[in-house]
Design a protein around this motif. Structure first.
Motif, PDB file in Angstrom:
ATOM      1  N   ASP A  48       0.874  -1.182   0.000  1.00 25.82           N
ATOM      2  CA  ASP A  48       0.000   0.000   0.000  1.00 25.82           C
ATOM      3  C   ASP A  48       0.904   1.223   0.000  1.00 25.82           C
ATOM      4  OD1 ASP A  48      -2.337   1.489   0.049  1.00 25.82           O
ATOM      5  OD2 ASP A  48      -2.637   1.342   2.208  1.00 25.82           O
ATOM      6  N   CYS A  49       0.369   2.386  -0.304  1.00 23.53           N
ATOM      7  CA  CYS A  49       1.127   3.625  -0.111  1.00 23.53           C
ATOM      8  C   CYS A  49       0.136   4.752   0.099  1.00 23.53           C
ATOM      9  CB  CYS A  49       2.033   3.917  -1.315  1.00 23.53           C
ATOM     10  SG  CYS A  49       1.159   4.340  -2.832  1.00 23.53           S
ATOM     11  N   HIS A  50       0.641   5.882   0.571  1.00 25.59           N
ATOM     12  CA  HIS A  50      -0.203   7.072   0.751  1.00 25.59           C
ATOM     13  C   HIS A  50      -0.437   7.718  -0.612  1.00 25.59           C
ATOM     14  CE1 HIS A  50      -1.720  10.826   2.454  1.00 25.59           C
ATOM     15  NE2 HIS A  50      -1.890  10.137   3.584  1.00 25.59           N
ATOM     16  N   ASP A  51      -1.476   8.549  -0.703  1.00 27.72           N
ATOM     17  CA  ASP A  51      -1.723   9.196  -2.002  1.00 27.72           C
ATOM     18  C   ASP A  51      -0.978  10.522  -2.144  1.00 27.72           C
ATOM     19  OD1 ASP A  51      -3.253  10.777  -0.363  1.00 27.72           O
ATOM     20  OD2 ASP A  51      -5.149  10.438  -1.409  1.00 27.72           O
ATOM     21  N   GLU A  52      -0.317  10.950  -1.072  1.00 24.94           N
ATOM     22  CA  GLU A  52       0.516  12.157  -1.161  1.00 24.94           C
ATOM     23  C   GLU A  52       1.985  11.728  -1.234  1.00 24.94           C
ATOM     24  OE1 GLU A  52      -0.222  15.331  -1.379  1.00 24.94           O
ATOM     25  OE2 GLU A  52      -2.398  15.144  -1.139  1.00 24.94           O
ATOM     26  N   PRO A  53       2.812  12.479  -1.919  1.00 21.64           N
ATOM     27  CA  PRO A  53       4.221  12.076  -2.041  1.00 21.64           C
ATOM     28  C   PRO A  53       5.010  12.223  -0.746  1.00 21.64           C
ATOM     29  CG  PRO A  53       3.783  14.089  -3.306  1.00 21.64           C
ATOM     30  CD  PRO A  53       2.470  13.635  -2.765  1.00 21.64           C
ATOM     31  N   SER A  54       4.606  13.125   0.143  1.00 21.32           N
ATOM     32  CA  SER A  54       5.297  13.305   1.427  1.00 21.32           C
ATOM     33  C   SER A  54       4.432  14.206   2.302  1.00 21.32           C
ATOM     34  CB  SER A  54       6.671  13.976   1.228  1.00 21.32           C
ATOM     35  OG  SER A  54       6.487  15.268   0.684  1.00 21.32           O
ATOM     36  N   GLY A  55       4.805  14.352   3.576  1.00 19.39           N
ATOM     37  CA  GLY A  55       4.079  15.310   4.420  1.00 19.39           C
ATOM     38  C   GLY A  55       3.744  14.783   5.791  1.00 19.39           C
ATOM     39  N   ALA A  56       2.865  15.480   6.480  1.00 20.69           N
ATOM     40  CA  ALA A  56       2.513  15.188   7.875  1.00 20.69           C
ATOM     41  C   ALA A  56       1.437  14.106   7.920  1.00 20.69           C
ATOM     42  CB  ALA A  56       2.035  16.464   8.558  1.00 20.69           C
ATOM     43  N   PHE A  57       1.844  12.872   7.641  1.00 21.42           N
ATOM     44  CA  PHE A  57       0.909  11.739   7.633  1.00 21.42           C
ATOM     45  C   PHE A  57       1.526  10.625   8.470  1.00 21.42           C
ATOM     46  CE2 PHE A  57       0.365  14.021   3.614  1.00 21.42           C
ATOM     47  CZ  PHE A  57      -0.947  14.439   3.769  1.00 21.42           C
ATOM     48  N   THR A  58       1.480  10.807   9.790  1.00 29.31           N
ATOM     49  CA  THR A  58       2.141   9.894  10.718  1.00 29.31           C
ATOM     50  C   THR A  58       1.736   8.443  10.480  1.00 29.31           C
ATOM     51  OG1 THR A  58       2.185  11.660  12.347  1.00 29.31           O
ATOM     52  CG2 THR A  58       2.490   9.416  13.181  1.00 29.31           C
ATOM     53  N   GLY A  59       2.719   7.594  10.377  1.00 23.44           N
ATOM     54  CA  GLY A  59       2.452   6.164  10.223  1.00 23.44           C
ATOM     55  C   GLY A  59       2.333   5.711   8.784  1.00 23.44           C
ATOM     56  N   SER A  60       2.297   6.658   7.839  1.00 24.83           N
ATOM     57  CA  SER A  60       2.104   6.265   6.433  1.00 24.83           C
ATOM     58  C   SER A  60       3.435   6.127   5.698  1.00 24.83           C
ATOM     59  CB  SER A  60       1.243   7.302   5.712  1.00 24.83           C
ATOM     60  OG  SER A  60      -0.040   7.337   6.308  1.00 24.83           O
ATOM     61  N   VAL A  61       3.376   5.460   4.575  1.00 20.82           N
ATOM     62  CA  VAL A  61       4.558   5.252   3.728  1.00 20.82           C
ATOM     63  C   VAL A  61       4.225   5.765   2.331  1.00 20.82           C
ATOM     64  CG1 VAL A  61       6.058   3.485   2.714  1.00 20.82           C
ATOM     65  CG2 VAL A  61       5.286   3.234   5.067  1.00 20.82           C
ATOM     66  N   SER A  62       5.116   6.553   1.750  1.00 22.81           N
ATOM     67  CA  SER A  62       4.837   7.091   0.413  1.00 22.81           C
ATOM     68  C   SER A  62       5.343   6.127  -0.669  1.00 22.81           C
ATOM     69  CB  SER A  62       5.513   8.456   0.236  1.00 22.81           C
ATOM     70  OG  SER A  62       6.903   8.281   0.046  1.00 22.81           O
ATOM     71  N   ALA A  63       4.833   6.353  -1.871  1.00 23.11           N
ATOM     72  CA  ALA A  63       5.260   5.524  -3.009  1.00 23.11           C
ATOM     73  C   ALA A  63       6.750   5.692  -3.260  1.00 23.11           C
ATOM     74  CB  ALA A  63       4.465   5.929  -4.251  1.00 23.11           C
ATOM     75  N   GLU A  64       7.215   6.925  -3.117  1.00 21.26           N
ATOM     76  CA  GLU A  64       8.643   7.184  -3.347  1.00 21.26           C
ATOM     77  C   GLU A  64       9.505   6.448  -2.316  1.00 21.26           C
ATOM     78  OE1 GLU A  64       9.538  11.332  -3.226  1.00 21.26           O
ATOM     79  OE2 GLU A  64      11.242  11.131  -4.577  1.00 21.26           O
ATOM     80  N   MET A  65       9.002   6.350  -1.090  1.00 23.17           N
ATOM     81  CA  MET A  65       9.743   5.618  -0.047  1.00 23.17           C
ATOM     82  C   MET A  65       9.822   4.134  -0.400  1.00 23.17           C
ATOM     83  SD  MET A  65       8.101   7.331   3.328  1.00 23.17           S
ATOM     84  CE  MET A  65       8.276   9.081   3.644  1.00 23.17           C
ATOM     85  N   LEU A  66       8.719   3.583  -0.905  1.00 23.61           N
ATOM     86  CA  LEU A  66       8.726   2.169  -1.305  1.00 23.61           C
ATOM     87  C   LEU A  66       9.760   1.950  -2.409  1.00 23.61           C
ATOM     88  CD1 LEU A  66       4.894   1.332  -1.504  1.00 23.61           C
ATOM     89  CD2 LEU A  66       6.479   0.766   0.350  1.00 23.61           C
ATOM     90  N   ALA A  67       9.732   2.837  -3.395  1.00 23.36           N
ATOM     91  CA  ALA A  67      10.678   2.704  -4.524  1.00 23.36           C
ATOM     92  C   ALA A  67      12.116   2.854  -4.028  1.00 23.36           C
ATOM     93  CB  ALA A  67      10.354   3.740  -5.596  1.00 23.36           C
ATOM     94  N   ASP A  68      12.312   3.796  -3.115  1.00 24.40           N
ATOM     95  CA  ASP A  68      13.648   4.039  -2.565  1.00 24.40           C
ATOM     96  C   ASP A  68      14.157   2.815  -1.792  1.00 24.40           C
ATOM     97  OD1 ASP A  68      15.839   5.852  -1.942  1.00 24.40           O
ATOM     98  OD2 ASP A  68      15.054   5.871   0.103  1.00 24.40           O
ATOM     99  N   ALA A  69      13.215   2.089  -1.180  1.00 25.87           N
ATOM    100  CA  ALA A  69      13.593   0.898  -0.409  1.00 25.87           C
ATOM    101  C   ALA A  69      13.839  -0.312  -1.311  1.00 25.87           C
ATOM    102  CB  ALA A  69      12.501   0.577   0.612  1.00 25.87           C
ATOM    103  N   GLY A  70      13.461  -0.205  -2.575  1.00 29.60           N
ATOM    104  CA  GLY A  70      13.741  -1.304  -3.501  1.00 29.60           C
ATOM    105  C   GLY A  70      12.505  -1.968  -4.083  1.00 29.60           C
ATOM    106  N   ALA A  71      11.305  -1.447  -3.742  1.00 28.70           N
ATOM    107  CA  ALA A  71      10.086  -2.022  -4.332  1.00 28.70           C
ATOM    108  C   ALA A  71       9.967  -1.593  -5.793  1.00 28.70           C
ATOM    109  CB  ALA A  71       8.859  -1.559  -3.558  1.00 28.70           C
ATOM    110  N   ARG A  72       9.425  -2.472  -6.605  1.00 29.60           N
ATOM    111  CA  ARG A  72       9.198  -2.146  -8.015  1.00 29.60           C
ATOM    112  C   ARG A  72       7.700  -2.120  -8.335  1.00 29.60           C
ATOM    113  NH1 ARG A  72      12.799  -0.010  -7.473  1.00 29.60           N
ATOM    114  NH2 ARG A  72      14.975  -0.530  -7.811  1.00 29.60           N
TER     115      ARG A  72
END
Ligand code: PEP
Length: 249
Positions: free
Chosen positions: A67-91
């Motif tokens: 799953d990912c958040h619909d915002e690229p970054s920001g004050a969303f405690t506990g959420s993970v962004s799509a860019e973070m997933l990609a940065d961690a190695g998810a494709r």
């Protein structure tokens, strides 16, 4: 017509600690020794993505998020962004899973917004749809999934790699599956809804079946017309079970 390679995705849900990576390693070794006839993806919890991606090395088994958040970054405690997933190695990333739709009161528009964010981060979305048992019993299954597709697939998917997963909610984790005829009818309806929504852009993306897929039923389900792969929960946790499904393709 040329049969494209099936896509088999394992969804570990909220299961897995560091020690569970041993299962991913067994899977990787087995598929390196004897390559699969399909494309294989594992989606561990977010805490394991980086370690799993490093372990798998993007070879025989790819890594995805759940799953990912619909915002690229920001004050969303506990959420993970799509860019973070990609940065961690998810494709890839699973979006709109019925468990997320239920836990977080996700709407189709909310899922579509997540798809946009995932595409912007370079992730391949796997968009889930599926009806409840009440909706199926009321004869509404096709209307429900068609509406979900119309609302959850942004037109920006056209030309991008993505998949749709048809997962009847009543079949997830229950050991129950629809008949092969029901699966075929639903997959045909999903394809029709994708074509209606995206035109020719909805023609090629695989439609995965999800819901109690196991080594014992995978081959017959994967042989159903328009079934382009499987989204697998419980049976993806153990390499031996998951391999039994993969070998059925
Ligand atoms: C899923 O997690 O999407 C799923 C289909 O689970 P299971 O295979 O356990 O039914």
């Amino acid at each position: 017509m040329k049969q494209s390679v099936k896509l088999i995705v394992g969804n570990w849900k909220m299961n897995g600690l560091g020690a569970s990576l041993a299962e991913a390693e067994v899977l990787k070794d087995a598929l390196e020794a004897d390559p699969a006839a399909c494309r294989v993806v594992l989606c561990p919890p977010a805490t394991l993505i980086e370690r799993m991606a490093r372990l798998l090395g993007g070879g025989a088994v790819e890594t995805g998020g759940q799953d990912c958040h619909d915002e690229p970054s920001g004050a969303f405690t506990g959420s993970v962004s799509a860019e973070m997933l990609a940065d961690a190695g998810a494709r890839l990333v699973i979006l709109g899973h019925s468990e997320s739709r239920a836990s977080f009161a996700e709407t189709d528009a909310g899922v579509a917004a997540k798809v946009e964010t995932a595409l912007a981060a370079g992730l391949e979305p796997i968009i889930c749809v599926g009806e409840t048992l009440e909706q199926r019993d009321a004869g509404e299954a096709i209307d429900v999934v068609s509406r979900q597709i119309a609302g959850s697939l942004p037109v920006s998917l056209t030309g991008q790699p993505f998949a749709v997963a048809y997962e009847p909610i009543w079949a997830i984790g229950t050991g129950r599956t629809p008949t092969l005829e029901e699966i075929e009818a639903m997959h045909r309806a999903v394809r029709a809804a994708m074509l209606k929504r995206l035109g020719a852009g909805g023609a090629a993306a695989p439609i995965l079946y999800g819901g109690s897929v196991k080594p014992g039923n995978a081959a017959e389900i994967l042989a159903v017309p328009e079934v382009g792969g499987a989204l697998v929960g419980g049976a993806s946790l153990k390499a031996e079970d998951f391999l039994g499904i993969i070998r059925g393709t």
